[in-house]
Scaffold this active site. Structure first.
Site, PDB file in Angstrom:
ATOM      1  CE1 TYR A  37       2.283   7.186  -7.575  1.00 35.83           C
ATOM      2  CE2 TYR A  37       3.774   8.628  -5.736  1.00 35.83           C
ATOM      3  CZ  TYR A  37       3.605   7.492  -6.610  1.00 35.83           C
ATOM      4  OH  TYR A  37       4.578   6.478  -6.581  1.00 35.83           O
ATOM      5  CE1 TYR A  73      11.905  17.237  20.383  1.00 34.52           C
ATOM      6  CE2 TYR A  73       9.021  17.874  20.666  1.00 34.52           C
ATOM      7  CZ  TYR A  73      10.127  16.499  20.275  1.00 34.52           C
ATOM      8  OH  TYR A  73      10.227  15.649  19.842  1.00 34.52           O
ATOM      9  NE  ARG A  97       4.537  13.036  15.631  1.00 37.23           N
ATOM     10  CZ  ARG A  97       5.639  12.105  16.113  1.00 37.23           C
ATOM     11  NH1 ARG A  97       6.559  12.767  17.180  1.00 37.23           N
ATOM     12  NH2 ARG A  97       5.633  10.521  15.508  1.00 37.23           N
ATOM     13  CD  GLU A 119      -5.594   9.392   0.020  1.00 34.68           C
ATOM     14  OE1 GLU A 119      -4.209   9.268  -0.648  1.00 34.68           O
ATOM     15  OE2 GLU A 119      -6.685   8.684  -1.193  1.00 34.68           O
ATOM     16  CB  ALA A 168      11.674  16.871  12.656  1.00 34.73           C
ATOM     17  CD  GLU A 202       1.592   4.528   9.084  1.00 31.83           C
ATOM     18  OE1 GLU A 202       0.967   3.948  10.978  1.00 31.83           O
ATOM     19  OE2 GLU A 202       2.448   4.645   9.494  1.00 31.83           O
ATOM     20  N   GLY A 235       0.605  -1.464   0.193  1.00 34.00           N
ATOM     21  CA  GLY A 235      -0.109  -0.306  -0.092  1.00 34.00           C
ATOM     22  C   GLY A 235       0.738   0.795   0.191  1.00 34.00           C
ATOM     23  CB  THR A 236       3.915   2.572   2.447  1.00 41.26           C
ATOM     24  OG1 THR A 236       2.676   2.331   3.477  1.00 41.26           O
ATOM     25  CG2 THR A 236       5.023   2.304   2.098  1.00 41.26           C
TER      26      THR A 236
HETATM   27  C1  LIG Z   1     -24.974  11.462  -3.104  1.00 36.30           C
HETATM   28  C2  LIG Z   1     -24.486  12.789  -3.050  1.00 36.30           C
HETATM   29  C3  LIG Z   1     -22.986  12.394  -2.986  1.00 36.30           C
HETATM   30  C4  LIG Z   1     -21.902  13.527  -2.852  1.00 36.30           C
HETATM   31  C5  LIG Z   1     -20.481  13.505  -1.797  1.00 36.30           C
HETATM   32  C6  LIG Z   1     -20.215  14.870  -1.573  1.00 36.30           C
HETATM   33  C7  LIG Z   1     -18.858  15.134  -0.548  1.00 36.30           C
HETATM   34  C8  LIG Z   1     -18.882  13.757   0.548  1.00 36.30           C
HETATM   35  C9  LIG Z   1     -18.090  14.035   1.731  1.00 36.30           C
HETATM   36  C10 LIG Z   1     -17.881  13.273   2.169  1.00 36.30           C
HETATM   37  C11 LIG Z   1     -17.449  11.773   2.418  1.00 36.30           C
HETATM   38  C12 LIG Z   1     -17.861  10.998   3.158  1.00 36.30           C
HETATM   39  C13 LIG Z   1     -17.628   9.807   3.530  1.00 36.30           C
HETATM   40  C14 LIG Z   1     -15.593   9.471   3.646  1.00 36.30           C
HETATM   41  C15 LIG Z   1     -15.767   8.708   4.289  1.00 36.30           C
HETATM   42  C16 LIG Z   1     -13.998   8.356   4.547  1.00 36.30           C
HETATM   43  C17 LIG Z   1     -13.115   8.223   3.971  1.00 36.30           C
HETATM   44  C18 LIG Z   1     -12.717   8.609   2.815  1.00 36.30           C
HETATM   45  C19 LIG Z   1     -11.585   8.635   2.083  1.00 36.30           C
HETATM   46  C20 LIG Z   1     -10.963   8.149   2.298  1.00 36.30           C
HETATM   47  C21 LIG Z   1     -10.004   6.895   0.567  1.00 36.30           C
HETATM   48  C22 LIG Z   1      -8.996   6.293   1.312  1.00 36.30           C
HETATM   49  C23 LIG Z   1      -8.247   6.383  -0.359  1.00 36.30           C
HETATM   50  C24 LIG Z   1      -6.702   5.759   0.136  1.00 36.30           C
HETATM   51  O1  LIG Z   1      -6.055   5.105   0.715  1.00 36.30           O
HETATM   52  S1  LIG Z   1      -6.283   5.708  -1.590  1.00 36.30           S
HETATM   53  C25 LIG Z   1      -4.362   4.645  -1.478  1.00 36.30           C
HETATM   54  C26 LIG Z   1      -3.379   5.848  -0.727  1.00 36.30           C
HETATM   55  N1  LIG Z   1      -2.010   5.745  -0.892  1.00 36.30           N
HETATM   56  C27 LIG Z   1      -1.034   6.313  -0.748  1.00 36.30           C
HETATM   57  O2  LIG Z   1      -1.593   6.906   0.521  1.00 36.30           O
HETATM   58  C28 LIG Z   1       0.402   5.800  -0.343  1.00 36.30           C
HETATM   59  C29 LIG Z   1       1.369   6.013  -0.032  1.00 36.30           C
HETATM   60  N2  LIG Z   1       1.987   6.045  -0.211  1.00 36.30           N
HETATM   61  C30 LIG Z   1       3.151   7.240  -1.100  1.00 36.30           C
HETATM   62  O3  LIG Z   1       2.076   8.463  -1.729  1.00 36.30           O
HETATM   63  C31 LIG Z   1       4.323   7.054  -2.304  1.00 36.30           C
HETATM   64  O4  LIG Z   1       4.739   6.122  -2.615  1.00 36.30           O
HETATM   65  C32 LIG Z   1       5.245   7.497  -1.217  1.00 36.30           C
HETATM   66  C33 LIG Z   1       5.407   7.100   0.559  1.00 36.30           C
HETATM   67  C34 LIG Z   1       5.420   9.413  -1.021  1.00 36.30           C
HETATM   68  C35 LIG Z   1       6.905   7.035  -1.565  1.00 36.30           C
HETATM   69  O5  LIG Z   1       6.374   6.832  -3.694  1.00 36.30           O
HETATM   70  P1  LIG Z   1       7.737   7.161  -4.005  1.00 36.30           P
HETATM   71  O6  LIG Z   1       7.243   7.249  -5.704  1.00 36.30           O
HETATM   72  O7  LIG Z   1       8.238   5.892  -3.899  1.00 36.30           O
HETATM   73  O8  LIG Z   1       8.819   8.390  -4.143  1.00 36.30           O
HETATM   74  P2  LIG Z   1      10.449   8.488  -3.081  1.00 36.30           P
HETATM   75  O9  LIG Z   1       9.839   8.285  -1.895  1.00 36.30           O
HETATM   76  O10 LIG Z   1      10.918   7.462  -3.776  1.00 36.30           O
HETATM   77  O11 LIG Z   1       9.897  10.229  -3.534  1.00 36.30           O
HETATM   78  C36 LIG Z   1      10.708  10.812  -4.830  1.00 36.30           C
HETATM   79  C37 LIG Z   1      10.317  12.365  -4.509  1.00 36.30           C
HETATM   80  O12 LIG Z   1       8.863  12.010  -4.703  1.00 36.30           O
HETATM   81  C38 LIG Z   1       8.188  13.297  -3.589  1.00 36.30           C
HETATM   82  N3  LIG Z   1       6.794  13.137  -4.359  1.00 36.30           N
HETATM   83  C39 LIG Z   1       6.657  11.455  -3.450  1.00 36.30           C
HETATM   84  N4  LIG Z   1       4.592  11.907  -3.560  1.00 36.30           N
HETATM   85  C40 LIG Z   1       4.452  12.540  -4.247  1.00 36.30           C
HETATM   86  C41 LIG Z   1       3.410  13.650  -4.655  1.00 36.30           C
HETATM   87  N5  LIG Z   1       2.325  12.998  -4.110  1.00 36.30           N
HETATM   88  N6  LIG Z   1       3.494  14.447  -4.839  1.00 36.30           N
HETATM   89  C42 LIG Z   1       4.600  15.412  -4.946  1.00 36.30           C
HETATM   90  N7  LIG Z   1       5.371  15.052  -4.824  1.00 36.30           N
HETATM   91  C43 LIG Z   1       5.777  13.803  -4.404  1.00 36.30           C
HETATM   92  C44 LIG Z   1       8.752  13.090  -2.873  1.00 36.30           C
HETATM   93  O13 LIG Z   1       8.890  13.634  -1.759  1.00 36.30           O
HETATM   94  C45 LIG Z   1      10.343  12.818  -3.539  1.00 36.30           C
HETATM   95  O14 LIG Z   1      10.680  14.299  -3.571  1.00 36.30           O
HETATM   96  P3  LIG Z   1      12.609  13.910  -3.329  1.00 36.30           P
HETATM   97  O15 LIG Z   1      13.052  13.542  -3.737  1.00 36.30           O
HETATM   98  O16 LIG Z   1      12.705  14.935  -1.972  1.00 36.30           O
HETATM   99  O17 LIG Z   1      12.111  15.980  -4.012  1.00 36.30           O
HETATM  100  C1  LIG Z   2     -10.872   2.809   5.933  1.00 35.70           C
HETATM  101  C2  LIG Z   2      -9.221   2.100   4.840  1.00 35.70           C
HETATM  102  C3  LIG Z   2      -9.974   2.507   3.307  1.00 35.70           C
HETATM  103  C4  LIG Z   2      -9.456   2.813   2.372  1.00 35.70           C
HETATM  104  N1  LIG Z   2      -9.299   3.082   1.230  1.00 35.70           N
HETATM  105  C5  LIG Z   2      -8.305   2.644   0.228  1.00 35.70           C
HETATM  106  C6  LIG Z   2      -9.063   3.268  -1.089  1.00 35.70           C
HETATM  107  O1  LIG Z   2      -9.878   3.730  -1.199  1.00 35.70           O
HETATM  108  N2  LIG Z   2      -8.232   2.746  -2.244  1.00 35.70           N
HETATM  109  C7  LIG Z   2      -6.978   2.385  -1.995  1.00 35.70           C
HETATM  110  O2  LIG Z   2      -6.339   2.008  -3.012  1.00 35.70           O
HETATM  111  N3  LIG Z   2      -6.154   1.923  -0.548  1.00 35.70           N
HETATM  112  C8  LIG Z   2      -7.206   2.013  -0.096  1.00 35.70           C
HETATM  113  N4  LIG Z   2      -6.815   1.677   1.353  1.00 35.70           N
HETATM  114  C9  LIG Z   2      -5.504   1.582   2.102  1.00 35.70           C
HETATM  115  C10 LIG Z   2      -4.553   2.472   2.498  1.00 35.70           C
HETATM  116  O3  LIG Z   2      -4.705   4.009   1.529  1.00 35.70           O
HETATM  117  C11 LIG Z   2      -3.412   1.968   2.675  1.00 35.70           C
HETATM  118  O4  LIG Z   2      -4.241   0.509   3.759  1.00 35.70           O
HETATM  119  C12 LIG Z   2      -2.019   2.566   3.236  1.00 35.70           C
HETATM  120  O5  LIG Z   2      -1.629   3.478   2.479  1.00 35.70           O
HETATM  121  C13 LIG Z   2      -0.833   2.051   4.091  1.00 35.70           C
HETATM  122  O6  LIG Z   2      -0.455   1.149   3.231  1.00 35.70           O
HETATM  123  P1  LIG Z   2      -0.211  -0.624   4.097  1.00 35.70           P
HETATM  124  O7  LIG Z   2      -1.440  -0.472   4.396  1.00 35.70           O
HETATM  125  O8  LIG Z   2       0.275  -1.215   2.755  1.00 35.70           O
HETATM  126  O9  LIG Z   2       0.140  -0.441   4.783  1.00 35.70           O
HETATM  127  P2  LIG Z   2       2.178  -0.712   5.228  1.00 35.70           P
HETATM  128  O10 LIG Z   2       3.080   0.333   4.107  1.00 35.70           O
HETATM  129  O11 LIG Z   2       2.518  -2.060   5.043  1.00 35.70           O
HETATM  130  O12 LIG Z   2       2.140  -0.138   6.921  1.00 35.70           O
HETATM  131  C14 LIG Z   2       2.490  -0.987   8.060  1.00 35.70           C
HETATM  132  C15 LIG Z   2       3.909  -0.526   8.891  1.00 35.70           C
HETATM  133  O13 LIG Z   2       5.110  -0.562   8.253  1.00 35.70           O
HETATM  134  C16 LIG Z   2       5.750   0.728   8.716  1.00 35.70           C
HETATM  135  N5  LIG Z   2       6.007   0.996   7.273  1.00 35.70           N
HETATM  136  C17 LIG Z   2       5.682   0.693   5.835  1.00 35.70           C
HETATM  137  N6  LIG Z   2       6.799   1.401   5.054  1.00 35.70           N
HETATM  138  C18 LIG Z   2       7.272   2.121   6.322  1.00 35.70           C
HETATM  139  C19 LIG Z   2       8.766   3.152   5.410  1.00 35.70           C
HETATM  140  N7  LIG Z   2       9.489   3.160   4.069  1.00 35.70           N
HETATM  141  N8  LIG Z   2       9.151   3.762   6.357  1.00 35.70           N
HETATM  142  C20 LIG Z   2       8.789   3.402   7.813  1.00 35.70           C
HETATM  143  N9  LIG Z   2       7.970   2.829   7.750  1.00 35.70           N
HETATM  144  C21 LIG Z   2       7.403   2.625   7.310  1.00 35.70           C
HETATM  145  C22 LIG Z   2       4.128   2.213   8.249  1.00 35.70           C
HETATM  146  O14 LIG Z   2       4.566   2.537   9.140  1.00 35.70           O
HETATM  147  C23 LIG Z   2       3.201   0.882   9.463  1.00 35.70           C
HETATM  148  O15 LIG Z   2       3.848   0.820  10.943  1.00 35.70           O
HETATM  149  C24 LIG Z   2      -7.744   2.440   1.717  1.00 35.70           C
HETATM  150  C25 LIG Z   2      -7.062   2.119   3.741  1.00 35.70           C
HETATM  151  C26 LIG Z   2      -8.537   1.369   4.895  1.00 35.70           C
HETATM  152  C27 LIG Z   2      -7.407   1.969   6.151  1.00 35.70           C
END
Ligand SMILES: CCCCC/C=C\C/C=C\C/C=C\C/C=C\C/C=C\CCCCC(=O)SCCNC(=O)CCNC(=O)[C@H](O)C(C)(C)COP(=O)(O)OP(=O)(O)OC[C@H]1O[C@@H](n2cnc3c(N)ncnc32)[C@H](O)[C@@H]1OP(=O)(O)O
Ligand SMILES: Cc1cc2nc3c(=O)[nH]c(=O)nc-3n(C[C@H](O)[C@H](O)[C@H](O)COP(=O)(O)OP(=O)(O)OC[C@H]3O[C@@H](n4cnc5c(N)ncnc54)[C@H](O)[C@@H]3O)c2cc1C
Length: 669
Positions: free
Chosen positions: A286, A577, A532, A432, A530, A434, A155-156
């Site tokens: 993204y 701090y 935070r 969105e 940091a 971890e 996921g991450t």
């Molecule tokens: C009936 C009518 C309806 C109307 C509706 C109207 C309104 C709605 C109202 C209410 C809604 C109601 C209910 C909803 C309730 C709850 C639920 C809501 C939402 C839940 C949704 C959840 C969805 C998800 O979780 S989707 C999945 C999300 N997944 C993640 O977030 C994954 C996390 N991982 C990452 O983002 C990345 O992999 C990473 C950890 C950032 C690492 O990426 P990587 O590619 O490996 O990059 P790297 O670390 O090497 O970094 C390189 C470089 O890139 C920069 N970077 C990384 N990411 C970004 C970015 N996004 N943008 C810009 N730059 C980025 C990074 O900083 C590095 O930079 P540098 O080299 O240091 O300069």
């Molecule tokens: C309620 C809910 C709704 C969601 N909705 C969606 C959705 O609509 N679409 C979708 O695609 N996904 C969705 N997700 C998935 C969600 O985006 C992922 O669960 C989230 O991005 C975390 O990834 P993971 O589960 O792989 O955690 P992991 O990465 O496996 O994390 C486990 C532990 O490992 C640690 N860890 C992992 N990597 C590192 C690292 N590089 N450095 C330090 N620590 C690390 C984390 O900090 C954590 O403590 C949803 C999840 C939840 C709970």
């Protein structure tokens, strides 16, 4: 006496007394929070919902099993779509969002990810022709979409996602495939039983070469029968800690073919003959995550303010114990410990809510620039949102849990409404990105800031305080320095010194020959700290600027009390701090604590009015303890009696199992 429009006959006199003490108009504070037309529209929408039984729950939904919860939310979705436009303006996200909160509460609804991720992903990442093809149909709800990125195994680390999208030049199609069990899509909201389209994130392969993760529009269920399409395996992942009305799902692709034009091509492109054009910034795919990170701040703050509403109102109708023996039992809100728990939660809720508006505005401005190819501010935005989503989700969770505990035993009951709020809100620490991972994303940006400074390079506005090395002594109590300024400077010092210290440690380890990656991991905890401290400073400054802009004197004064409480609480919470580097001494920290305790006393008479002004209706609150009228005990009894376990005097299961056992035991005598 200021107008308090919530005083009504039949209310618990203990809560009426609170409303009479207000020093500001709750209506005016509501206008400050929501803006003039919206504050009124919210009330009208709430009143309309109450008149329409098809939009209301027949019974508290916590009494229902998952299948019934999901069915009810689907039924209500249809009612909203049929009649909703008579109630609210569907083109206003704010109005629609309020209607959704009234009708569905927090636990999820069938269109949540369609509106929160699927549509924003198309809007931000489809080219004009694709947008024209898909957006109107999606808006009319001819189909329902979701965002399928996370997999069972990853996921991450998005670079390690395993789902592939291989371009077949011959047919001009992509072949979506799930090569292993760990590559199953896992978690996407509304995927389990609702969605018939997904935006799937998959590794793009052309001629055997990988180009990294990209987004593809894939139909997963038939538009007429809702049966899975050929090559698709899909279902619900099962019950979760919260959000059980949402059918988070799993998905497998078995060599599923989609047309070339189903790859979202605003930023990256694949031509018919298989030539790949990269985006102007590698992380533009993204974009939907950036959107949710920006939007979720206000959603999370909303939950904190709901929990604070419940706990503060309840604390004014609950009497327990005496402060002075013989003077009678007091409202539990008179206890300083209760005020400390609840008013600090209230202060964080207001801070996050108002700062959330600023974050949303900043996001919209930068997203517009990105849409036109200007990615200059994307790194700043990504860093800010990575920190914000982490701090706000975690600290909100703590605040909500304090609200729950502050309600004693009744807080543990679902009748309070708070357990479900906590369960929904705390998911924000995980989705969105971890939190620990996102804090480190921001830390990279902060470390770079210190390095830039050392090289005499310019810093972004957000980081300019890093250059203020003359801020090296706590100025609380000095003449000419007011409390707010002294506290903000203290927060600046905390952030600067923490970032400097961890950067120095990183550099020194690398100078001793450790690789950058290992040095990073050895400092990871301090790096998250940091991050935070920097984010908390950013929130504090943004909140202060927002309060200073308020023109209405009484409202500015009311929110200044909340701001000062927020600032004192943050400084006390991070006071360790301040001792580092000799910035402050213990007497000065004691002065901050004294100021905080005085603010609790000052806020006490207005406590109910602050939460009243946030104006969450009883329908949306779904809480017996937080009822606006304060009539808690009678309604707790009604709530318990309406519980399905009480439908029969003797439960069939008792008759079937326990009675025979007891009768058999007796017959052995
Ligand atoms: C009936 C009518 C309806 C109307 C509706 C109207 C309104 C709605 C109202 C209410 C809604 C109601 C209910 C909803 C309730 C709850 C639920 C809501 C939402 C839940 C949704 C959840 C969805 C998800 O979780 S989707 C999945 C999300 N997944 C993640 O977030 C994954 C996390 N991982 C990452 O983002 C990345 O992999 C990473 C950890 C950032 C690492 O990426 P990587 O590619 O490996 O990059 P790297 O670390 O090497 O970094 C390189 C470089 O890139 C920069 N970077 C990384 N990411 C970004 C970015 N996004 N943008 C810009 N730059 C980025 C990074 O900083 C590095 O930079 P540098 O080299 O240091 O300069
Ligand atoms: C309620 C809910 C709704 C969601 N909705 C969606 C959705 O609509 N679409 C979708 O695609 N996904 C969705 N997700 C998935 C969600 O985006 C992922 O669960 C989230 O991005 C975390 O990834 P993971 O589960 O792989 O955690 P992991 O990465 O496996 O994390 C486990 C532990 O490992 C640690 N860890 C992992 N990597 C590192 C690292 N590089 N450095 C330090 N620590 C690390 C984390 O900090 C954590 O403590 C949803 C999840 C939840 C709970």
């Amino acid at each position: 006496m200021p107008l308090n429009h919530l005083i009504r006959d039949g209310d618990n006199p203990d809560i009426t007394e609170e409303r009479q003490k207000a020093t500001f108009s709750t209506e005016e504070l509501a206008i400050e929070i929501y803006g003039e037309p919206l504050a009124q529209r919210r009330r009208e929408i709430s009143a309309e919902v109450l008149k329409r039984p098809e939009l209301l729950d027949d019974c508290p939904h916590v009494f229902l099993d998952r299948t019934t919860k999901v069915e009810n939310s689907m039924k209500k979705t249809v009612a909203v779509m049929e009649k909703g436009s008579e109630i609210c303006d569907f083109t206003s996200r704010e109005e629609l969002g309020h209607l959704v909160c009234e009708v569905f509460g927090d636990d999820g609804f069938p269109l949540s990810i369609h509106f929160v991720m699927f549509l924003p992903a198309i809007q931000g990442q489809a080219d004009d022709e694709q947008a024209e093809q898909w957006i109107p149909r999606a808006m009319r709800l001819e189909f329902i979409g979701t965002y399928a990125q996370t997999e069972l195994g990853h996921g991450t680390n998005l670079r390690a996602l395993e789902t592939t999208a291989t371009y077949d030049k011959r047919t001009q199609e992509f072949i979506l495939h799930t090569p292993t069990v760990s590559a199953y899509k896992w978690w996407p909201g509304n995927l389990g039983k609702t969605a018939n389209y997904v935006i799937a994130n998959a590794q793009l392969y052309i001629d055997g070469k990988s180009h990294g993760p990209h987004n593809f529009l894939v139909q997963i269920r038939d538009e007429n029968t809702h049966q899975p399409m050929p090559g698709i395996t899909v279902g619900d992942i099962g019950p979760k800690f919260g959000l059980n009305t949402n059918d988070n799902g799993f998905l497998r692709f078995d060599h599923v073919r989609i047309p070339r034009r189903n790859m979202l091509m605003r930023h990256s492109k694949v031509s018919a003959d298989g030539v790949y054009s990269p985006p102007v910034h590698p992380k533009l795919s993204y974009g939907a995550m950036i959107f949710v990170r920006a939007t979720m701040i206000r959603m999370l703050a909303h939950v904190v303010l709901k929990a604070a509403t419940i706990a503060i109102r309840y604390s004014c109708v609950r009497r327990q114990g005496e402060i002075k023996t013989g003077n009678g039992e007091v409202k539990i809100l008179e206890y300083q410990t209760q005020q400390h728990r609840l008013f600090t939660a209230l202060a964080r809720g207001f801070a996050y809510r108002l700062v959330g508006d600023e974050v949303k505005n900043l996001y919209e401005k930068i997203a517009e620039e990105v849409k036109h190819g200007n990615v200059e501010q994307l790194a700043d935005l990504h860093a800010l949102l990575s920190g914000m989503k982490s701090i706000v989700s975690y600290d909100s969770g703590k605040a909500i849990e304090q609200c729950r505990m502050a309600c004693g035993g009744h807080g543990y009951s679902h009748a309070s409404g708070i357990p479900e709020m906590y369960a929904v809100e705390i998911a924000g620490c995980t989705y969105e990105g971890e939190n620990m991972v996102m804090l480190q994303q921001q830390a990279r940006y902060l470390v770079k800031g210190i390095h830039r400074l050392a090289h005499g390079e310019e810093l972004s506005t957000m980081l300019q305080y890093l250059a203020n090395t003359s801020n090296n002594k706590f100025r609380i109590g000095e003449s000419g320095v007011d409390l707010e300024n002294a506290l903000i400077l203290a927060l600046e010092y905390i952030a600067r010194s923490t970032i400097e210290r961890v950067t120095a440690r990183l550099d020194s380890l690398q100078n001793k020959g450790l690789s950058a990656e290992n040095a990073w991991n050895e400092n990871a905890v301090e790096l998250t700290r940091a991050s935070r401290t920097h984010t908390r400073l950013w929130i504090a400054r943004c909140f202060r600027d927002r309060v200073h802009r308020i023109e209405n004197h009484a409202i500015r004064s009311a929110l200044t009390d909340i701001l000062e409480l927020f600032l004192t609480y943050e400084v006390v919470d991070m006071s360790q701090y301040l001792y580092q580097g000799g910035y402050a001494n213990s007497d000065q920290v004691a002065q901050v604590k004294d100021a905080m305790y005085k603010l609790l006393e000052k806020i006490r008479p207005n406590a109910v009015s602050y939460v009243d002004a946030y104006e969450v209706s009883d329908t949306e609150l779904r809480s017996v303890l937080g009822r606006r009228d304060g009539n808690v005990y009678d309604n707790l009894l009604k709530w318990a009696k309406s519980n399905p376990l009480n439908r029969t005097e003797v439960l069939p299961a008792v008759e079937k199992h326990l009675m025979p056992m007891m009768l058999a035991a007796k017959s052995k005598l």
